[in-house]
Design a protein around this motif. Structure first.
Motif, PDB file in Angstrom:
ATOM      1  N   LEU A  64     107.162 -52.691   4.416  1.00 49.87           N
ATOM      2  CA  LEU A  64     107.875 -51.958   3.170  1.00 49.87           C
ATOM      3  C   LEU A  64     107.321 -50.704   3.048  1.00 49.87           C
ATOM      4  CD1 LEU A  64     108.138 -55.128   1.049  1.00 49.87           C
ATOM      5  CD2 LEU A  64     109.703 -53.863   1.900  1.00 49.87           C
ATOM      6  N   VAL A  65     105.955 -50.599   3.036  1.00 54.10           N
ATOM      7  CA  VAL A  65     105.273 -49.427   2.768  1.00 54.10           C
ATOM      8  C   VAL A  65     105.809 -48.226   3.992  1.00 54.10           C
ATOM      9  CG1 VAL A  65     103.078 -48.042   2.905  1.00 54.10           C
ATOM     10  CG2 VAL A  65     103.078 -50.265   1.861  1.00 54.10           C
ATOM     11  N   GLY A  66     105.925 -48.660   5.172  1.00 55.59           N
ATOM     12  CA  GLY A  66     106.671 -47.960   6.078  1.00 55.59           C
ATOM     13  C   GLY A  66     108.004 -47.458   5.921  1.00 55.59           C
ATOM     14  N   ARG A  67     108.793 -48.176   5.447  1.00 58.33           N
ATOM     15  CA  ARG A  67     110.143 -47.871   4.905  1.00 58.33           C
ATOM     16  C   ARG A  67     110.180 -47.030   3.792  1.00 58.33           C
ATOM     17  NH1 ARG A  67     114.393 -46.265   5.089  1.00 58.33           N
ATOM     18  NH2 ARG A  67     116.356 -47.401   4.452  1.00 58.33           N
ATOM     19  N   LEU A  68     109.146 -47.187   2.867  1.00 59.04           N
ATOM     20  CA  LEU A  68     109.238 -46.436   1.607  1.00 59.04           C
ATOM     21  C   LEU A  68     108.740 -44.721   2.049  1.00 59.04           C
ATOM     22  CD1 LEU A  68     107.761 -48.626  -0.955  1.00 59.04           C
ATOM     23  CD2 LEU A  68     109.935 -47.689  -1.035  1.00 59.04           C
ATOM     24  N   LEU A  69     108.141 -44.819   3.033  1.00 55.10           N
ATOM     25  CA  LEU A  69     107.367 -43.400   3.251  1.00 55.10           C
ATOM     26  C   LEU A  69     107.993 -42.408   4.717  1.00 55.10           C
ATOM     27  CD1 LEU A  69     103.837 -44.113   2.375  1.00 55.10           C
ATOM     28  CD2 LEU A  69     105.294 -43.018   0.894  1.00 55.10           C
ATOM     29  N   ALA A  70     108.653 -43.493   5.388  1.00 53.38           N
ATOM     30  CA  ALA A  70     109.136 -42.837   6.781  1.00 53.38           C
ATOM     31  C   ALA A  70     110.550 -42.256   6.626  1.00 53.38           C
ATOM     32  CB  ALA A  70     109.009 -44.004   7.766  1.00 53.38           C
ATOM     33  N   PRO A  73     112.415 -44.136  12.505  1.00 47.48           N
ATOM     34  CA  PRO A  73     111.928 -45.570  12.880  1.00 47.48           C
ATOM     35  C   PRO A  73     110.525 -45.296  13.384  1.00 47.48           C
ATOM     36  CG  PRO A  73     114.255 -45.210  13.485  1.00 47.48           C
ATOM     37  CD  PRO A  73     113.775 -44.101  13.030  1.00 47.48           C
ATOM     38  N   LYS A  74     110.233 -44.329  13.940  1.00 44.92           N
ATOM     39  CA  LYS A  74     108.926 -44.163  14.993  1.00 44.92           C
ATOM     40  C   LYS A  74     107.962 -43.867  13.575  1.00 44.92           C
ATOM     41  CE  LYS A  74     106.538 -41.851  18.666  1.00 44.92           C
ATOM     42  NZ  LYS A  74     106.985 -40.826  19.891  1.00 44.92           N
ATOM     43  N   GLN A  75     108.047 -43.183  12.860  1.00 43.12           N
ATOM     44  CA  GLN A  75     107.440 -42.926  11.728  1.00 43.12           C
ATOM     45  C   GLN A  75     106.923 -44.287  11.047  1.00 43.12           C
ATOM     46  OE1 GLN A  75     109.077 -39.733   9.368  1.00 43.12           O
ATOM     47  NE2 GLN A  75     108.154 -38.286  10.501  1.00 43.12           N
ATOM     48  N   MET A  76     108.151 -44.905  10.793  1.00 48.26           N
ATOM     49  CA  MET A  76     108.044 -46.387  10.050  1.00 48.26           C
ATOM     50  C   MET A  76     107.017 -47.142  10.875  1.00 48.26           C
ATOM     51  SD  MET A  76     110.897 -48.637   8.698  1.00 48.26           S
ATOM     52  CE  MET A  76     110.908 -50.253   9.117  1.00 48.26           C
ATOM     53  N   VAL A  77     107.146 -47.353  12.285  1.00 46.65           N
ATOM     54  CA  VAL A  77     106.142 -48.258  12.736  1.00 46.65           C
ATOM     55  C   VAL A  77     104.682 -47.670  12.557  1.00 46.65           C
ATOM     56  CG1 VAL A  77     105.650 -49.037  15.157  1.00 46.65           C
ATOM     57  CG2 VAL A  77     108.000 -48.998  14.572  1.00 46.65           C
ATOM     58  N   CYS A  78     104.490 -46.324  12.819  1.00 46.92           N
ATOM     59  CA  CYS A  78     103.395 -45.733  12.770  1.00 46.92           C
ATOM     60  C   CYS A  78     102.647 -46.060  11.187  1.00 46.92           C
ATOM     61  CB  CYS A  78     103.344 -44.340  13.087  1.00 46.92           C
ATOM     62  SG  CYS A  78     103.616 -43.946  14.711  1.00 46.92           S
ATOM     63  N   LEU A 115     102.295 -50.390  -3.834  1.00 48.02           N
ATOM     64  CA  LEU A 115     102.564 -49.651  -5.108  1.00 48.02           C
ATOM     65  C   LEU A 115     102.431 -48.131  -5.073  1.00 48.02           C
ATOM     66  CD1 LEU A 115     100.968 -52.463  -7.489  1.00 48.02           C
ATOM     67  CD2 LEU A 115     103.400 -51.891  -6.995  1.00 48.02           C
ATOM     68  N   ALA A 116     101.264 -47.878  -4.467  1.00 46.71           N
ATOM     69  CA  ALA A 116     100.980 -46.392  -4.119  1.00 46.71           C
ATOM     70  C   ALA A 116     102.392 -45.716  -3.229  1.00 46.71           C
ATOM     71  CB  ALA A 116      99.790 -46.130  -3.401  1.00 46.71           C
ATOM     72  N   ALA A 117     102.780 -46.465  -2.196  1.00 44.34           N
ATOM     73  CA  ALA A 117     103.824 -45.976  -1.588  1.00 44.34           C
ATOM     74  C   ALA A 117     105.152 -45.916  -2.212  1.00 44.34           C
ATOM     75  CB  ALA A 117     104.176 -46.711  -0.347  1.00 44.34           C
ATOM     76  N   PHE A 118     105.271 -47.038  -3.351  1.00 41.65           N
ATOM     77  CA  PHE A 118     106.630 -46.877  -4.047  1.00 41.65           C
ATOM     78  C   PHE A 118     106.576 -45.872  -4.981  1.00 41.65           C
ATOM     79  CE2 PHE A 118     108.897 -48.303  -8.083  1.00 41.65           C
ATOM     80  CZ  PHE A 118     109.779 -48.741  -7.323  1.00 41.65           C
ATOM     81  N   VAL A 119     105.218 -45.475  -5.691  1.00 44.22           N
ATOM     82  CA  VAL A 119     105.219 -44.319  -6.421  1.00 44.22           C
ATOM     83  C   VAL A 119     105.458 -42.955  -5.700  1.00 44.22           C
ATOM     84  CG1 VAL A 119     103.609 -43.020  -8.096  1.00 44.22           C
ATOM     85  CG2 VAL A 119     103.821 -45.391  -8.178  1.00 44.22           C
ATOM     86  N   ALA A 120     104.912 -42.673  -4.587  1.00 41.55           N
ATOM     87  CA  ALA A 120     105.065 -41.789  -3.706  1.00 41.55           C
ATOM     88  C   ALA A 120     106.389 -41.572  -3.564  1.00 41.55           C
ATOM     89  CB  ALA A 120     104.100 -41.656  -2.721  1.00 41.55           C
ATOM     90  N   GLY A 121     106.957 -42.675  -2.820  1.00 46.34           N
ATOM     91  CA  GLY A 121     108.436 -42.521  -2.616  1.00 46.34           C
ATOM     92  C   GLY A 121     109.314 -42.234  -3.566  1.00 46.34           C
ATOM     93  N   SER A 122     108.824 -42.588  -4.579  1.00 54.39           N
ATOM     94  CA  SER A 122     110.071 -42.099  -5.821  1.00 54.39           C
ATOM     95  C   SER A 122     109.816 -40.654  -6.043  1.00 54.39           C
ATOM     96  CB  SER A 122     109.577 -43.006  -7.014  1.00 54.39           C
ATOM     97  OG  SER A 122     108.590 -42.548  -7.334  1.00 54.39           O
ATOM     98  N   PHE A 123     108.848 -39.962  -5.756  1.00 55.89           N
ATOM     99  CA  PHE A 123     108.670 -38.800  -6.048  1.00 55.89           C
ATOM    100  C   PHE A 123     109.401 -37.837  -4.550  1.00 55.89           C
ATOM    101  CE2 PHE A 123     104.816 -39.350  -8.616  1.00 55.89           C
ATOM    102  CZ  PHE A 123     105.341 -39.138  -9.563  1.00 55.89           C
ATOM    103  N   LYS A 124     109.508 -38.491  -3.817  1.00 57.07           N
ATOM    104  CA  LYS A 124     110.132 -37.951  -2.418  1.00 57.07           C
ATOM    105  C   LYS A 124     111.496 -37.865  -2.527  1.00 57.07           C
ATOM    106  CE  LYS A 124     110.630 -39.730   2.304  1.00 57.07           C
ATOM    107  NZ  LYS A 124     110.224 -40.601   3.353  1.00 57.07           N
ATOM    108  N   ARG A 125     112.141 -38.609  -3.394  1.00 59.07           N
ATOM    109  CA  ARG A 125     113.669 -38.596  -3.330  1.00 59.07           C
ATOM    110  C   ARG A 125     113.870 -37.680  -4.252  1.00 59.07           C
ATOM    111  NH1 ARG A 125     112.718 -44.591  -2.977  1.00 59.07           N
ATOM    112  NH2 ARG A 125     113.024 -44.869  -0.762  1.00 59.07           N
TER     113      ARG A 125
END
Length: 125
Positions: A64-70, A73-78, A115-125
C-alpha cells in the motif's frame, strides 16, 4: 525473489491485462500458480515464526505504501520492499528501546509509514 526477477516482464503483462498476455503466448495460469505458491509458502513458513498479525500487516501495508508513492510498477516494488524493511528495523528498534513486544512494534511502525505515505501521497496528487 529470483523467480520474480526472472518472470518480471511476463508478470507485468499479466497484471496489466490478462487476456492480452494470454494472446501474446504468456502462460498466465502458470504465473498465477507460481505467485500463489510463493505467497502460500511464505505465509506458512513465516506464520510459525512470527504470527498472523505480523504476516498480514507485512503482506498488506508495504505494498500500500508503494502504491501511494510510486509512479511505475518497478518503483512500487522498490518502495514496498524499502517500507517492509524499514518497518522491521524501526519496529525492532522501538521494541528494544522501550522493552515492548516486537511483533506489534513492527506493525505500528508499518502503520506509521503508511500514514506518512498517505499524507505524502495526498500532496502528490
Amino acid at each position: 525473489s529470483m523467480l520474480l526477477i526472472w518472470q518480471w516482464k511476463p508478470l507485468l503483462r499479466v497484471m496489466a491485462h490478462e487476456e492480452i498476455a494470454r494472446v501474446d503466448g504468456i502462460p498466465v495460469e502458470r504465473l498465477q500458480l507460481m505467485m500463489t505458491v510463493l505467497i502460500a509458502v511464505t505465509v506458512a513458513l513465516a506464520l510459525q515464526v512470527v504470527g498472523m498479525l505480523l504476516i498480514t500487516a507485512l503482506l498488506v501495508i508495504p505494498p500500500l505504501v508503494g502504491r501511494l508513492l510510486a509512479n511505475t510498477p518497478k518503483q512500487m516494488v522498490c518502495i514496498a520492499t524499502a517500507a517492509g524493511v524499514s518497518a522491521g528495523v524501526l519496529g525492532i528498534g522501538i521494541s528494544y528501546q522501550y522493552n515492548l513486544a516486537t511483533g506489534p512494534s513492527i506493525v505500528l511502525a508499518a502503520l506509521a509509514l503508511f500514514l506518512a505515505a498517505f499524507v505524502a501521497g495526498s500532496f502528490k496528487r
